[in-house]
Design a protein around this motif. Structure first.
Motif, mmCIF file in Angstrom:
data_model
loop_
_atom_site.group_PDB
_atom_site.id
_atom_site.type_symbol
_atom_site.label_atom_id
_atom_site.label_comp_id
_atom_site.label_asym_id
_atom_site.label_seq_id
_atom_site.Cartn_x
_atom_site.Cartn_y
_atom_site.Cartn_z
ATOM 1 N N GLY A 22 1.096 -5.495 -3.041
ATOM 2 C CA GLY A 22 2.166 -4.806 -3.769
ATOM 3 C C GLY A 22 1.581 -3.524 -4.329
ATOM 4 N N ARG A 23 2.299 -2.909 -5.256
ATOM 5 C CA ARG A 23 1.841 -1.634 -5.837
ATOM 6 C C ARG A 23 0.426 -1.734 -6.409
ATOM 7 N N THR A 24 0.188 -2.786 -7.208
ATOM 8 C CA THR A 24 -1.092 -2.920 -7.912
ATOM 9 C C THR A 24 -2.244 -3.056 -6.934
ATOM 10 N N LEU A 25 -2.083 -3.944 -5.953
ATOM 11 C CA LEU A 25 -3.172 -4.137 -4.998
ATOM 12 C C LEU A 25 -3.396 -2.865 -4.182
ATOM 13 N N ALA A 26 -2.315 -2.156 -3.850
ATOM 14 C CA ALA A 26 -2.438 -0.900 -3.085
ATOM 15 C C ALA A 26 -3.330 0.085 -3.849
ATOM 16 N N GLU A 27 -3.138 0.155 -5.171
ATOM 17 C CA GLU A 27 -3.957 1.061 -5.988
ATOM 18 C C GLU A 27 -5.415 0.618 -6.025
ATOM 19 N N ASP A 28 -5.628 -0.697 -6.134
ATOM 20 C CA ASP A 28 -7.000 -1.232 -6.123
ATOM 21 C C ASP A 28 -7.707 -0.899 -4.816
ATOM 22 N N GLY A 43 3.944 0.040 -2.161
ATOM 23 C CA GLY A 43 2.497 -0.088 -2.005
ATOM 24 C C GLY A 43 2.024 0.566 -0.709
ATOM 25 N N VAL A 44 2.754 0.354 0.361
ATOM 26 C CA VAL A 44 2.414 0.944 1.659
ATOM 27 C C VAL A 44 2.444 2.467 1.560
ATOM 28 N N ARG A 45 3.507 2.999 0.963
ATOM 29 C CA ARG A 45 3.643 4.458 0.848
ATOM 30 C C ARG A 45 2.463 5.064 0.090
ATOM 31 N N ARG A 46 2.040 4.374 -0.967
ATOM 32 C CA ARG A 46 0.920 4.891 -1.763
ATOM 33 C C ARG A 46 -0.402 4.815 -1.034
#
Ligand SMILES: [Zn+2]
Length: 414
Positions: A155-161, A190-193
Protein backbone atom coordinates in the motif's frame (compact mmCIF):
# COMPACT_ATOMS: atom_id res chain seq x y z
CA UNK A 1 -24.58 -11.56 6.71
CA UNK A 2 -22.10 -12.82 9.27
CA UNK A 3 -20.92 -10.58 12.07
CA UNK A 4 -17.18 -10.86 11.38
CA UNK A 5 -17.18 -9.84 7.77
CA UNK A 6 -16.90 -6.53 6.06
CA UNK A 7 -20.14 -5.50 4.38
CA UNK A 8 -19.68 -3.01 1.58
CA UNK A 9 -22.58 -1.07 0.19
CA UNK A 10 -20.33 1.32 -1.69
CA UNK A 11 -18.03 0.65 -4.61
CA UNK A 12 -14.47 0.08 -3.38
CA UNK A 13 -13.15 2.06 -6.34
CA UNK A 14 -15.44 5.03 -6.93
CA UNK A 15 -17.65 5.13 -3.83
CA UNK A 16 -20.99 4.88 -5.69
CA UNK A 17 -23.74 2.81 -4.05
CA UNK A 18 -23.71 -0.86 -5.06
CA UNK A 19 -26.06 -3.76 -4.38
CA UNK A 20 -25.72 -7.48 -5.04
CA UNK A 21 -27.39 -8.70 -8.27
CA UNK A 22 -27.39 -12.29 -6.96
CA UNK A 23 -26.26 -14.42 -4.04
CA UNK A 24 -24.41 -17.73 -4.09
CA UNK A 25 -25.59 -18.20 -0.50
CA UNK A 26 -23.80 -18.91 2.72
CA UNK A 27 -20.22 -19.73 1.82
CA UNK A 28 -17.14 -20.95 3.71
CA UNK A 29 -13.57 -19.77 2.98
CA UNK A 30 -12.71 -21.27 -0.43
CA UNK A 31 -9.33 -22.59 0.70
CA UNK A 32 -10.56 -23.54 4.19
CA UNK A 33 -10.04 -27.32 4.03
CA UNK A 34 -10.74 -28.67 7.50
CA UNK A 35 -10.84 -31.66 9.83
CA UNK A 36 -14.06 -33.17 11.19
CA UNK A 37 -13.26 -31.62 14.60
CA UNK A 38 -13.20 -28.13 13.03
CA UNK A 39 -16.66 -28.33 11.44
CA UNK A 40 -18.43 -26.80 14.45
CA UNK A 41 -16.32 -23.63 14.16
CA UNK A 42 -16.40 -23.31 10.37
CA UNK A 43 -16.61 -19.67 9.30
CA UNK A 44 -19.20 -18.53 6.75
CA UNK A 45 -20.10 -15.33 4.92
CA UNK A 46 -22.56 -14.47 2.17
CA UNK A 47 -21.02 -14.70 -1.29
CA UNK A 48 -22.80 -12.03 -3.31
CA UNK A 49 -21.37 -10.13 -6.29
CA UNK A 50 -22.30 -6.62 -7.40
CA UNK A 51 -21.70 -4.56 -10.51
CA UNK A 52 -20.98 -0.85 -10.06
CA UNK A 53 -22.93 0.94 -12.77
CA UNK A 54 -20.88 4.11 -12.19
CA UNK A 55 -17.37 2.70 -12.86
CA UNK A 56 -18.28 -0.83 -14.09
CA UNK A 57 -16.22 -2.62 -11.43
CA UNK A 58 -17.42 -6.17 -10.70
CA UNK A 59 -16.89 -6.90 -6.99
CA UNK A 60 -18.05 -8.80 -3.95
CA UNK A 61 -20.45 -6.99 -1.65
CA UNK A 62 -19.13 -8.73 1.43
CA UNK A 63 -15.64 -10.06 2.01
CA UNK A 64 -14.39 -11.96 5.06
CA UNK A 65 -11.65 -10.35 7.11
CA UNK A 66 -8.26 -10.78 5.39
CA UNK A 67 -6.81 -12.67 8.37
CA UNK A 68 -9.45 -15.34 7.75
CA UNK A 69 -8.02 -15.93 4.28
CA UNK A 70 -4.30 -15.17 4.26
CA UNK A 71 -3.00 -16.90 7.32
CA UNK A 72 0.46 -18.30 8.04
CA UNK A 73 -0.50 -21.72 6.75
CA UNK A 74 -1.70 -20.53 3.37
CA UNK A 75 -1.18 -23.68 1.38
CA UNK A 76 -0.79 -22.56 -2.20
CA UNK A 77 2.70 -22.70 -3.68
CA UNK A 78 2.75 -21.51 -7.29
CA UNK A 79 5.79 -23.53 -8.28
CA UNK A 80 4.01 -26.87 -7.76
CA UNK A 81 2.42 -26.55 -11.22
CA UNK A 82 4.75 -27.11 -14.14
CA UNK A 83 2.30 -25.37 -16.44
CA UNK A 84 2.36 -22.24 -14.24
CA UNK A 85 6.17 -22.38 -14.10
CA UNK A 86 6.32 -22.21 -17.89
CA UNK A 87 3.75 -19.41 -17.93
CA UNK A 88 5.72 -17.23 -15.50
CA UNK A 89 8.98 -17.85 -17.32
CA UNK A 90 7.32 -16.47 -20.50
CA UNK A 91 5.82 -13.56 -18.52
CA UNK A 92 9.26 -12.63 -17.07
CA UNK A 93 10.91 -13.00 -20.49
CA UNK A 94 8.32 -10.71 -22.11
CA UNK A 95 8.77 -8.02 -19.43
CA UNK A 96 12.54 -8.26 -19.70
CA UNK A 97 12.80 -7.98 -23.46
CA UNK A 98 10.11 -5.34 -23.89
CA UNK A 99 10.87 -3.00 -20.98
CA UNK A 100 14.08 -3.79 -19.09
CA UNK A 101 16.81 -5.16 -21.38
CA UNK A 102 17.98 -1.68 -22.47
CA UNK A 103 18.07 -0.15 -19.00
CA UNK A 104 21.06 0.13 -16.71
CA UNK A 105 20.61 -1.54 -13.31
CA UNK A 106 16.79 -1.85 -13.49
CA UNK A 107 14.75 -2.61 -10.36
CA UNK A 108 11.68 -4.86 -10.51
CA UNK A 109 9.08 -5.32 -7.77
CA UNK A 110 6.48 -8.05 -7.68
CA UNK A 111 3.34 -7.81 -5.56
CA UNK A 112 2.23 -11.21 -4.21
CA UNK A 113 5.45 -12.84 -5.36
CA UNK A 114 4.54 -16.21 -3.80
CA UNK A 115 7.51 -18.61 -3.70
CA UNK A 116 9.44 -16.60 -6.30
CA UNK A 117 8.12 -18.45 -9.33
CA UNK A 118 8.46 -15.31 -11.53
CA UNK A 119 11.13 -13.25 -9.75
CA UNK A 120 13.68 -16.07 -9.95
CA UNK A 121 14.01 -15.31 -13.67
CA UNK A 122 15.11 -11.73 -12.81
CA UNK A 123 17.30 -12.96 -9.96
CA UNK A 124 19.02 -15.33 -12.42
CA UNK A 125 20.01 -12.30 -14.51
CA UNK A 126 21.51 -10.68 -11.43
CA UNK A 127 18.83 -7.99 -11.48
CA UNK A 128 17.76 -5.93 -8.51
CA UNK A 129 14.40 -7.30 -7.40
CA UNK A 130 12.01 -7.33 -4.46
CA UNK A 131 9.07 -9.62 -3.79
CA UNK A 132 6.19 -8.48 -1.59
CA UNK A 133 4.45 -11.53 -0.15
CA UNK A 134 2.11 -11.27 2.86
CA UNK A 135 2.04 -15.03 3.47
CA UNK A 136 4.94 -15.59 5.87
CA UNK A 137 5.78 -19.22 5.15
CA UNK A 138 5.50 -18.79 1.37
CA UNK A 139 7.82 -15.72 1.57
CA UNK A 140 10.28 -17.82 3.59
CA UNK A 141 10.45 -20.41 0.78
CA UNK A 142 11.30 -17.60 -1.67
CA UNK A 143 14.04 -16.22 0.63
CA UNK A 144 15.59 -19.68 0.93
CA UNK A 145 15.89 -19.62 -2.86
CA UNK A 146 17.80 -16.35 -2.68
CA UNK A 147 14.91 -14.15 -3.78
CA UNK A 148 14.71 -10.92 -1.83
CA UNK A 149 11.25 -10.88 -0.27
CA UNK A 150 9.42 -8.78 2.32
CA UNK A 151 6.39 -10.19 4.18
CA UNK A 152 3.88 -7.37 4.12
CA UNK A 153 0.72 -6.04 2.47
CA UNK A 154 1.43 -3.52 -0.27
CA UNK A 155 0.00 0.00 0.00
CA UNK A 156 1.09 3.63 0.28
CA UNK A 157 3.22 3.07 3.40
CA UNK A 158 5.11 0.07 2.08
CA UNK A 159 5.65 1.84 -1.27
CA UNK A 160 7.39 4.67 0.60
CA UNK A 161 9.52 2.22 2.61
CA UNK A 162 10.60 0.38 -0.54
CA UNK A 163 11.43 3.63 -2.32
CA UNK A 164 13.58 4.83 0.60
CA UNK A 165 15.49 1.56 0.67
CA UNK A 166 15.76 0.64 -3.03
CA UNK A 167 14.70 3.68 -5.07
CA UNK A 168 11.88 3.79 -7.61
CA UNK A 169 10.92 0.77 -9.70
CA UNK A 170 11.33 0.29 -13.44
CA UNK A 171 8.62 -2.35 -13.42
CA UNK A 172 6.04 -3.47 -10.89
CA UNK A 173 4.43 -6.84 -11.60
CA UNK A 174 1.52 -8.81 -10.14
CA UNK A 175 -0.15 -12.05 -11.17
CA UNK A 176 -3.42 -13.21 -9.65
CA UNK A 177 -2.97 -10.75 -6.83
CA UNK A 178 -4.65 -7.43 -7.69
CA UNK A 179 -8.11 -9.05 -7.73
CA UNK A 180 -7.48 -10.18 -4.12
CA UNK A 181 -6.86 -6.73 -2.64
CA UNK A 182 -9.96 -4.87 -1.37
CA UNK A 183 -8.13 -1.53 -1.05
CA UNK A 184 -7.47 -1.18 -4.76
CA UNK A 185 -7.16 2.65 -4.52
CA UNK A 186 -4.45 2.26 -1.84
CA UNK A 187 -2.48 -0.17 -3.99
CA UNK A 188 -2.88 2.02 -7.10
CA UNK A 189 -1.59 5.01 -5.11
CA UNK A 190 1.37 2.97 -3.84
CA UNK A 191 2.17 1.83 -7.38
CA UNK A 192 2.04 5.40 -8.72
CA UNK A 193 4.46 6.57 -6.04
CA UNK A 194 6.91 3.70 -6.42
CA UNK A 195 7.02 3.69 -10.22
CA UNK A 196 9.62 5.69 -12.19
CA UNK A 197 8.12 8.29 -14.59
CA UNK A 198 9.00 5.91 -17.47
CA UNK A 199 8.17 2.73 -15.52
CA UNK A 200 5.41 0.19 -16.15
CA UNK A 201 2.96 -1.65 -13.95
CA UNK A 202 1.94 -5.00 -15.44
CA UNK A 203 -0.60 -7.32 -13.85
CA UNK A 204 -2.84 -10.17 -14.87
CA UNK A 205 -5.97 -11.64 -13.34
CA UNK A 206 -9.01 -13.74 -14.30
CA UNK A 207 -10.95 -11.83 -16.94
CA UNK A 208 -14.58 -10.80 -16.56
CA UNK A 209 -15.25 -11.23 -20.29
CA UNK A 210 -14.29 -14.92 -20.11
CA UNK A 211 -16.25 -15.47 -16.91
CA UNK A 212 -19.44 -14.03 -18.39
CA UNK A 213 -19.01 -15.79 -21.75
CA UNK A 214 -18.32 -19.20 -20.16
CA UNK A 215 -20.57 -18.88 -17.08
CA UNK A 216 -17.47 -19.79 -15.06
CA UNK A 217 -19.03 -18.51 -11.85
CA UNK A 218 -16.48 -20.49 -9.82
CA UNK A 219 -14.11 -17.54 -10.36
CA UNK A 220 -16.25 -15.89 -7.72
CA UNK A 221 -15.03 -16.74 -4.21
CA UNK A 222 -13.80 -14.93 -1.10
CA UNK A 223 -10.28 -14.17 -2.36
CA UNK A 224 -11.47 -12.68 -5.65
CA UNK A 225 -12.92 -9.42 -4.38
CA UNK A 226 -12.80 -8.03 -7.95
CA UNK A 227 -13.17 -9.58 -11.39
CA UNK A 228 -11.60 -7.09 -13.80
CA UNK A 229 -12.35 -5.94 -17.33
CA UNK A 230 -10.29 -3.56 -19.46
CA UNK A 231 -12.96 -0.89 -18.93
CA UNK A 232 -13.02 -1.18 -15.15
CA UNK A 233 -9.20 -1.31 -14.90
CA UNK A 234 -8.85 1.73 -17.14
CA UNK A 235 -11.25 3.79 -14.99
CA UNK A 236 -9.90 2.58 -11.64
CA UNK A 237 -6.28 3.49 -12.44
CA UNK A 238 -7.03 6.72 -14.29
CA UNK A 239 -8.11 8.05 -10.88
CA UNK A 240 -4.47 7.59 -9.77
CA UNK A 241 -2.70 9.03 -12.80
CA UNK A 242 -2.06 5.74 -14.58
CA UNK A 243 -3.04 5.02 -18.21
CA UNK A 244 -4.03 1.58 -19.48
CA UNK A 245 -1.60 1.30 -22.41
CA UNK A 246 -1.85 -2.36 -23.42
CA UNK A 247 -3.89 -5.52 -22.87
CA UNK A 248 -3.12 -9.14 -23.79
CA UNK A 249 -5.46 -12.11 -23.23
CA UNK A 250 -3.99 -15.14 -21.40
CA UNK A 251 -5.18 -18.75 -21.19
CA UNK A 252 -4.33 -19.14 -17.49
CA UNK A 253 -7.05 -19.62 -14.86
CA UNK A 254 -9.66 -20.35 -17.48
CA UNK A 255 -9.19 -16.99 -19.20
CA UNK A 256 -7.17 -14.06 -17.87
CA UNK A 257 -6.11 -10.63 -19.10
CA UNK A 258 -2.69 -8.98 -18.76
CA UNK A 259 -2.90 -5.21 -18.28
CA UNK A 260 0.01 -2.80 -18.79
CA UNK A 261 -0.27 0.60 -17.10
CA UNK A 262 2.05 3.59 -17.21
CA UNK A 263 2.14 7.12 -15.76
CA UNK A 264 -0.32 9.36 -17.59
CA UNK A 265 0.87 10.44 -21.02
CA UNK A 266 4.23 8.61 -20.78
CA UNK A 267 3.49 5.96 -23.42
CA UNK A 268 1.30 5.54 -26.49
CA UNK A 269 -1.87 3.47 -26.01
CA UNK A 270 -1.77 0.30 -28.15
CA UNK A 271 -4.55 -0.55 -30.61
CA UNK A 272 -5.30 -3.66 -28.53
CA UNK A 273 -6.80 -1.47 -25.79
CA UNK A 274 -9.39 0.13 -28.07
CA UNK A 275 -10.23 -3.22 -29.64
CA UNK A 276 -10.71 -4.82 -26.24
CA UNK A 277 -12.95 -1.97 -25.02
CA UNK A 278 -15.07 -2.33 -28.19
CA UNK A 279 -15.42 -6.10 -27.62
CA UNK A 280 -16.48 -5.43 -24.03
CA UNK A 281 -19.16 -3.01 -25.18
CA UNK A 282 -20.45 -5.58 -27.68
CA UNK A 283 -20.51 -8.23 -24.96
CA UNK A 284 -22.48 -5.86 -22.71
CA UNK A 285 -19.95 -5.87 -19.87
CA UNK A 286 -20.83 -2.23 -19.14
CA UNK A 287 -24.54 -2.91 -18.66
CA UNK A 288 -26.25 -4.17 -15.47
CA UNK A 289 -28.70 -6.32 -17.52
CA UNK A 290 -25.77 -8.51 -18.59
CA UNK A 291 -25.36 -9.63 -14.99
CA UNK A 292 -29.02 -10.58 -14.61
CA UNK A 293 -28.53 -12.79 -17.64
CA UNK A 294 -25.32 -14.16 -16.07
CA UNK A 295 -27.33 -15.01 -12.93
CA UNK A 296 -29.84 -16.99 -14.99
CA UNK A 297 -26.98 -18.84 -16.68
CA UNK A 298 -25.52 -19.73 -13.25
CA UNK A 299 -28.88 -21.11 -12.12
CA UNK A 300 -29.26 -23.12 -15.30
CA UNK A 301 -25.73 -24.52 -14.96
CA UNK A 302 -26.41 -25.50 -11.33
CA UNK A 303 -29.73 -27.21 -12.20
CA UNK A 304 -28.19 -29.18 -15.06
CA UNK A 305 -25.19 -30.29 -13.03
CA UNK A 306 -27.35 -31.44 -10.11
CA UNK A 307 -29.79 -33.32 -12.32
CA UNK A 308 -26.86 -35.09 -14.03
CA UNK A 309 -25.17 -36.03 -10.73
CA UNK A 310 -28.47 -37.19 -9.19
CA UNK A 311 -29.43 -39.34 -12.15
CA UNK A 312 -25.98 -40.97 -12.32
CA UNK A 313 -26.17 -41.76 -8.60
CA UNK A 314 -29.67 -43.23 -9.04
CA UNK A 315 -28.11 -45.55 -11.63
CA UNK A 316 -25.52 -46.61 -9.04
CA UNK A 317 -22.56 -44.90 -10.72
CA UNK A 318 -19.51 -43.86 -8.71
CA UNK A 319 -18.50 -40.19 -9.02
CA UNK A 320 -15.23 -38.76 -7.70
CA UNK A 321 -14.18 -35.10 -7.79
CA UNK A 322 -10.88 -34.23 -9.46
CA UNK A 323 -8.88 -31.31 -8.02
CA UNK A 324 -9.69 -29.84 -4.58
CA UNK A 325 -9.44 -26.30 -5.95
CA UNK A 326 -10.54 -23.06 -4.29
CA UNK A 327 -12.92 -22.63 -7.23
CA UNK A 328 -14.66 -25.91 -6.38
CA UNK A 329 -15.87 -24.50 -3.05
CA UNK A 330 -18.25 -22.14 -4.83
CA UNK A 331 -19.55 -24.95 -7.05
CA UNK A 332 -20.10 -27.55 -4.31
CA UNK A 333 -21.78 -25.10 -1.93
CA UNK A 334 -23.86 -23.18 -4.47
CA UNK A 335 -25.07 -26.36 -6.21
CA UNK A 336 -25.56 -28.40 -3.03
CA UNK A 337 -23.12 -31.20 -3.91
CA UNK A 338 -22.65 -33.58 -0.95
CA UNK A 339 -20.61 -36.74 -0.22
CA UNK A 340 -23.72 -38.63 -1.44
CA UNK A 341 -23.06 -37.28 -4.93
CA UNK A 342 -19.26 -37.17 -4.89
CA UNK A 343 -17.52 -39.94 -2.92
CA UNK A 344 -14.27 -38.01 -2.45
CA UNK A 345 -12.09 -35.43 -4.19
CA UNK A 346 -8.77 -36.58 -5.58
CA UNK A 347 -5.93 -34.10 -5.05
CA UNK A 348 -2.13 -34.20 -5.12
CA UNK A 349 -1.59 -31.40 -2.54
CA UNK A 350 -0.27 -33.13 0.63
CA UNK A 351 -1.66 -30.49 3.03
CA UNK A 352 -5.26 -30.99 1.81
CA UNK A 353 -5.26 -34.79 1.97
CA UNK A 354 -7.24 -36.38 4.77
CA UNK A 355 -9.21 -33.17 5.22
CA UNK A 356 -12.75 -32.26 4.22
CA UNK A 357 -13.73 -29.77 1.55
CA UNK A 358 -15.04 -26.42 2.89
CA UNK A 359 -18.79 -26.35 3.53
CA UNK A 360 -19.70 -29.48 1.56
CA UNK A 361 -17.38 -31.66 3.72
CA UNK A 362 -16.43 -34.04 0.93
CA UNK A 363 -13.28 -36.03 1.90
CA UNK A 364 -10.07 -35.15 0.05
CA UNK A 365 -7.95 -38.19 -0.80
CA UNK A 366 -4.75 -38.90 -2.66
CA UNK A 367 -4.48 -39.45 -6.36
CA UNK A 368 -3.43 -43.03 -5.57
CA UNK A 369 -6.91 -43.74 -4.28
CA UNK A 370 -8.40 -42.39 -7.48
CA UNK A 371 -6.11 -44.63 -9.55
CA UNK A 372 -6.55 -47.69 -7.32
CA UNK A 373 -10.22 -48.14 -8.26
CA UNK A 374 -11.28 -45.75 -11.00
CA UNK A 375 -14.78 -44.33 -10.57
CA UNK A 376 -17.32 -44.31 -13.43
CA UNK A 377 -17.19 -40.52 -13.58
CA UNK A 378 -14.75 -37.84 -12.50
CA UNK A 379 -16.16 -34.37 -11.87
CA UNK A 380 -13.44 -32.07 -13.17
CA UNK A 381 -13.20 -29.24 -10.63
CA UNK A 382 -9.81 -28.21 -12.06
CA UNK A 383 -11.44 -27.57 -15.46
CA UNK A 384 -8.94 -24.82 -16.28
CA UNK A 385 -6.24 -27.52 -16.48
CA UNK A 386 -8.43 -29.87 -18.55
CA UNK A 387 -5.91 -30.40 -21.36
CA UNK A 388 -3.04 -31.24 -19.00
CA UNK A 389 -5.22 -33.53 -16.90
CA UNK A 390 -6.86 -35.45 -19.74
CA UNK A 391 -3.41 -36.11 -21.18
CA UNK A 392 -2.21 -37.42 -17.83
CA UNK A 393 -5.26 -39.60 -17.14
CA UNK A 394 -5.44 -41.77 -20.25
CA UNK A 395 -5.62 -44.92 -18.07
CA UNK A 396 -8.83 -43.61 -16.47
CA UNK A 397 -10.44 -43.26 -19.90
CA UNK A 398 -9.08 -46.63 -21.02
CA UNK A 399 -10.77 -48.14 -17.95
CA UNK A 400 -14.09 -46.72 -19.19
CA UNK A 401 -14.07 -43.58 -17.04
CA UNK A 402 -15.73 -40.37 -18.23
CA UNK A 403 -15.22 -36.72 -17.31
CA UNK A 404 -18.01 -34.43 -16.17
CA UNK A 405 -17.33 -30.76 -16.92
CA UNK A 406 -19.51 -27.71 -16.24
CA UNK A 407 -17.62 -24.89 -18.01
CA UNK A 408 -18.72 -23.59 -20.45
CA UNK A 409 -21.56 -26.18 -20.40
CA UNK A 410 -22.50 -29.15 -18.26
CA UNK A 411 -21.53 -32.24 -20.23
CA UNK A 412 -19.97 -35.70 -20.11
CA UNK A 413 -16.84 -36.04 -22.21
CA UNK A 414 -14.34 -38.80 -22.81
ZN1 LIG B 1 -17.59 2.10 -8.87
Amino acid sequence: MSEHSHLSTHCRVCGARIGAFMSFGRMPIANGFLTAAEIADEYHFELAPAFCSACSMFQLVEQPQPDRMFHGNYAFYSSTSRYMQAHFERFAQAVWSKFLAERSDPFVVELGSNDGIMLRHFQARGMRHLGVEPSVNVAQVARERGIETVSAFFGRTLAEDVERKFGKADAILAANVMCHIPDLPGVAEGVRRLLKPDGVFIFEDPYLGDMVAKTSYDQIYDEHVFIFSAGSVMRAFARHGLDLVDVAPQKTHGGSMRYTLAPKGSRPVSAAVGECLARERNQGLEYPETYLHFKQNCERSRDRLMSLLSSLRRDGKRIVGYGATSKSTTVTNYCGITPDHVEFISDTTPIKRGKLSPGAHIPVRSHDEFARAYPDYALLFAWNHADEIREKETAFLAAGGRWIVYVPDVEVIS
